[in-house]
Design an enzyme around this catalytic site. Sequence first.
Site, mmCIF file in Angstrom:
data_model
loop_
_atom_site.group_PDB
_atom_site.id
_atom_site.type_symbol
_atom_site.label_atom_id
_atom_site.label_comp_id
_atom_site.label_asym_id
_atom_site.label_seq_id
_atom_site.Cartn_x
_atom_site.Cartn_y
_atom_site.Cartn_z
ATOM 1 N N SER A 122 -134.787 22.234 -21.185
ATOM 2 C CA SER A 122 -134.086 21.669 -20.017
ATOM 3 C C SER A 122 -134.426 22.389 -18.719
ATOM 4 C CB SER A 122 -132.571 21.736 -20.224
ATOM 5 O OG SER A 122 -132.211 21.166 -21.456
ATOM 6 N N GLU A 123 -134.346 21.619 -17.647
ATOM 7 C CA GLU A 123 -134.502 22.167 -16.293
ATOM 8 C C GLU A 123 -133.357 21.614 -15.440
ATOM 9 O OE1 GLU A 123 -138.443 21.137 -14.972
ATOM 10 O OE2 GLU A 123 -139.391 22.184 -16.652
ATOM 11 N N GLY A 127 -132.587 17.106 -18.201
ATOM 12 C CA GLY A 127 -131.854 17.475 -19.411
ATOM 13 C C GLY A 127 -132.033 16.372 -20.440
ATOM 14 N N TRP A 152 -130.157 26.562 -18.504
ATOM 15 C CA TRP A 152 -129.278 26.428 -19.673
ATOM 16 C C TRP A 152 -129.837 27.095 -20.930
ATOM 17 C CZ3 TRP A 152 -125.254 24.500 -17.383
ATOM 18 C CH2 TRP A 152 -125.349 23.424 -16.519
ATOM 19 N N THR A 154 -129.844 29.016 -23.903
ATOM 20 C CA THR A 154 -128.977 29.779 -24.799
ATOM 21 C C THR A 154 -129.784 30.963 -25.313
ATOM 22 O OG1 THR A 154 -127.850 27.756 -25.461
ATOM 23 C CG2 THR A 154 -127.617 29.644 -26.930
ATOM 24 N N GLY A 338 -97.706 22.119 -30.188
ATOM 25 C CA GLY A 338 -96.761 21.926 -29.099
ATOM 26 C C GLY A 338 -97.104 22.802 -27.906
ATOM 27 N N GLU A 362 -127.968 19.962 -27.207
ATOM 28 C CA GLU A 362 -128.994 19.277 -28.023
ATOM 29 C C GLU A 362 -128.958 17.763 -27.830
ATOM 30 O OE1 GLU A 362 -130.954 21.351 -29.434
ATOM 31 O OE2 GLU A 362 -129.782 23.143 -29.868
ATOM 32 N N THR A 364 -126.667 14.673 -25.317
ATOM 33 C CA THR A 364 -125.300 14.152 -25.199
ATOM 34 C C THR A 364 -125.055 13.016 -26.194
ATOM 35 O OG1 THR A 364 -125.961 12.505 -23.579
ATOM 36 C CG2 THR A 364 -125.303 14.652 -22.712
HETATM 37 C C1 LIG Z 1 -123.848 25.733 -22.724
HETATM 38 C C2 LIG Z 1 -125.149 25.000 -22.755
HETATM 39 C C3 LIG Z 1 -126.214 25.504 -23.491
HETATM 40 C C4 LIG Z 1 -127.457 24.839 -23.478
HETATM 41 N N1 LIG Z 1 -128.517 25.405 -24.149
HETATM 42 C C5 LIG Z 1 -129.746 24.876 -23.971
HETATM 43 C C6 LIG Z 1 -130.900 25.543 -24.506
HETATM 44 O O1 LIG Z 1 -130.806 26.568 -25.167
HETATM 45 N N2 LIG Z 1 -132.119 25.016 -24.245
HETATM 46 C C7 LIG Z 1 -132.278 23.864 -23.529
HETATM 47 O O2 LIG Z 1 -133.423 23.447 -23.342
HETATM 48 N N3 LIG Z 1 -131.200 23.200 -23.031
HETATM 49 C C8 LIG Z 1 -129.951 23.693 -23.239
HETATM 50 N N4 LIG Z 1 -128.849 23.027 -22.708
HETATM 51 C C9 LIG Z 1 -129.052 21.829 -21.912
HETATM 52 C C10 LIG Z 1 -128.536 20.576 -22.573
HETATM 53 O O3 LIG Z 1 -129.388 20.177 -23.605
HETATM 54 C C11 LIG Z 1 -128.396 19.519 -21.461
HETATM 55 O O4 LIG Z 1 -127.323 19.925 -20.630
HETATM 56 C C12 LIG Z 1 -128.131 18.139 -22.017
HETATM 57 O O5 LIG Z 1 -129.256 17.646 -22.694
HETATM 58 C C13 LIG Z 1 -127.730 17.145 -20.902
HETATM 59 O O6 LIG Z 1 -128.643 17.225 -19.841
HETATM 60 P P1 LIG Z 1 -128.096 17.362 -18.336
HETATM 61 O O7 LIG Z 1 -127.121 18.478 -18.319
HETATM 62 O O8 LIG Z 1 -129.266 17.458 -17.445
HETATM 63 O O9 LIG Z 1 -127.301 16.043 -18.077
HETATM 64 P P2 LIG Z 1 -127.937 14.665 -17.519
HETATM 65 O O10 LIG Z 1 -129.176 14.362 -18.272
HETATM 66 O O11 LIG Z 1 -128.010 14.746 -16.048
HETATM 67 O O12 LIG Z 1 -126.811 13.638 -17.940
HETATM 68 C C14 LIG Z 1 -125.639 13.425 -17.162
HETATM 69 C C15 LIG Z 1 -124.834 12.310 -17.815
HETATM 70 O O13 LIG Z 1 -125.589 11.094 -17.813
HETATM 71 C C16 LIG Z 1 -125.708 10.592 -19.140
HETATM 72 N N5 LIG Z 1 -127.026 9.955 -19.294
HETATM 73 C C17 LIG Z 1 -128.227 10.472 -18.979
HETATM 74 N N6 LIG Z 1 -129.208 9.600 -19.263
HETATM 75 C C18 LIG Z 1 -128.601 8.509 -19.778
HETATM 76 C C19 LIG Z 1 -129.057 7.248 -20.276
HETATM 77 N N7 LIG Z 1 -130.358 6.939 -20.342
HETATM 78 N N8 LIG Z 1 -128.152 6.348 -20.714
HETATM 79 C C20 LIG Z 1 -126.836 6.653 -20.680
HETATM 80 N N9 LIG Z 1 -126.338 7.813 -20.237
HETATM 81 C C21 LIG Z 1 -127.204 8.732 -19.807
HETATM 82 C C22 LIG Z 1 -125.553 11.812 -20.027
HETATM 83 O O14 LIG Z 1 -125.140 11.438 -21.337
HETATM 84 C C23 LIG Z 1 -124.485 12.585 -19.269
HETATM 85 O O15 LIG Z 1 -123.239 12.048 -19.559
HETATM 86 C C24 LIG Z 1 -127.592 23.645 -22.764
HETATM 87 C C25 LIG Z 1 -126.502 23.113 -22.062
HETATM 88 C C26 LIG Z 1 -125.311 23.783 -22.044
HETATM 89 C C27 LIG Z 1 -124.154 23.202 -21.247
#
Ligand SMILES: Cc1cc2nc3c(=O)[nH]c(=O)nc-3n(C[C@H](O)[C@H](O)[C@H](O)COP(=O)(O)OP(=O)(O)OC[C@H]3O[C@@H](n4cnc5c(N)ncnc54)[C@H](O)[C@@H]3O)c2cc1C
Length: 385
Positions: A122-123, A127, A152, A154, A338, A362, A364
């Site tokens: 991720s960047e 994500g 992000w 981990t 409660g 991993e 959403t």
């Molecule tokens: C605590 C934590 C640990 C993590 N660890 C790692 C790690 O070790 N390595 C790593 O690489 N990443 C890691 N991540 C990143 C994680 O995998 C991403 O946060 C996740 O994949 C979502 O990407 P985003 O945050 O950019 O959300 P976005 O992609 O911006 O999504 C925002 C919202 O839009 C929805 N959405 C996006 N595209 C679509 C679509 N096509 N259709 C419908 N809905 C959509 C998503 O479901 C979400 O609700 C971590 C994240 C957290 C919070």
Amino acid sequence: MLDEERQMIVAEVRRFVEREVIPAAHELEKHDTYPVALIEKLKTMGVFAATIAEEYGGLGLDFETYVQIVEELARGWMSLSGIVNTHVLVAYMIQHYGTAEQRQRFLPVMAQGERRGGLCLSEANAGSDVQAITMMATRDGPDYLLNGAKLWVTNGVNASIFAVLARTDPAARPPYRGMSIFLVEKGTAGLSVGRSFEKLGYKGVDTAELIFDNVRVPSANLLGGGEGQGFKHAMSGLEVGRINVAARAVGLARAAFEDAIRYARQRETFGQPIAQHQAIQMKLADMATKIEAARLLLQKAAMKKDRGERSDLEAGMAKLFASEMCQEVTLEAMRIFGGFGYTKEFNVERYYRDAPFMLVGEGTSEIQRLIIARQLLQQYRLEER
Ligand SMILES: Cc1cc2nc3c(=O)[nH]c(=O)nc-3n(C[C@H](O)[C@H](O)[C@H](O)COP(=O)(O)OP(=O)(O)OC[C@H]3O[C@@H](n4cnc5c(N)ncnc54)[C@H](O)[C@@H]3O)c2cc1C
């Protein structure tokens, strides 16, 4: 059904969790402390070596066993299982897609747990849409130069072997064909830790930004030795990641359920334990049923991965169902407690704060549904009727 030896390994982890994790988790979480002592114990128990093949010093366990280990760890403290999970995922990618030299170089040290893995997909602006990454790897003589930032991560502060997805051919269409994974070691010049995040839950585990400024990586560290395979390797690794998260969700939900049923038998209202009120019994029945259903989906996905088959459908279903279930069960547990459920007197408020991470990590729930639907539409082609 696990054989006796594998059952004993899971039982050993369960005892460790009872004796050492559960009593320590509250304080560690409260102060957001990286659990050094518990990690030392995990190393000696071989948890970091769980799925690494015996020829590289691992235990050579299958995923069917591994998910039960993860469930036990997450039952004690979800964060602890998180530290193990990305490590196991990176080890899986090296074991399955690395060159012979990469396997020899990385897996034995990873099996000892001394050097742990971190996953950098991720960047800030990529994500769900992994193909939108901008991290570049440009050829420079026998090496590659990596430039960009990963968010992000981990284990970003405490890991020392990172699997980093980068673009090796920015002109490739679709973009995934031009992506490769590099194994980057901590201490490489130009690699630094940026911001670390303070989170709602999932405390004690570092979630950090990694900055790559002209990081020189030898081509021997290109996973598998050939360019353009990175996206495929990452997606296969994410199947393991999703099984991992599903197991964590089952473990966390089980912790919430077990605390809730214990409390329900002790807490009295209207002259009897609340467990005698039918409304509470309905909750407990639903919670236990959902946990069991999630565990079965998880087992199915793990067994398919063990057979070496593509399991994005099963891993996606397990991850989707288990993480949504976990969210519901932890909330129900809080309700059963409660007013006390809303305080830090009991662990349920921690479970409730830890649960939402499972909906995101991993991939959403929305993304899991897209993956599941894509597979279903392939399986149910109209012309095949
Ligand atoms: C605590 C934590 C640990 C993590 N660890 C790692 C790690 O070790 N390595 C790593 O690489 N990443 C890691 N991540 C990143 C994680 O995998 C991403 O946060 C996740 O994949 C979502 O990407 P985003 O945050 O950019 O959300 P976005 O992609 O911006 O999504 C925002 C919202 O839009 C929805 N959405 C996006 N595209 C679509 C679509 N096509 N259709 C419908 N809905 C959509 C998503 O479901 C979400 O609700 C971590 C994240 C957290 C919070």
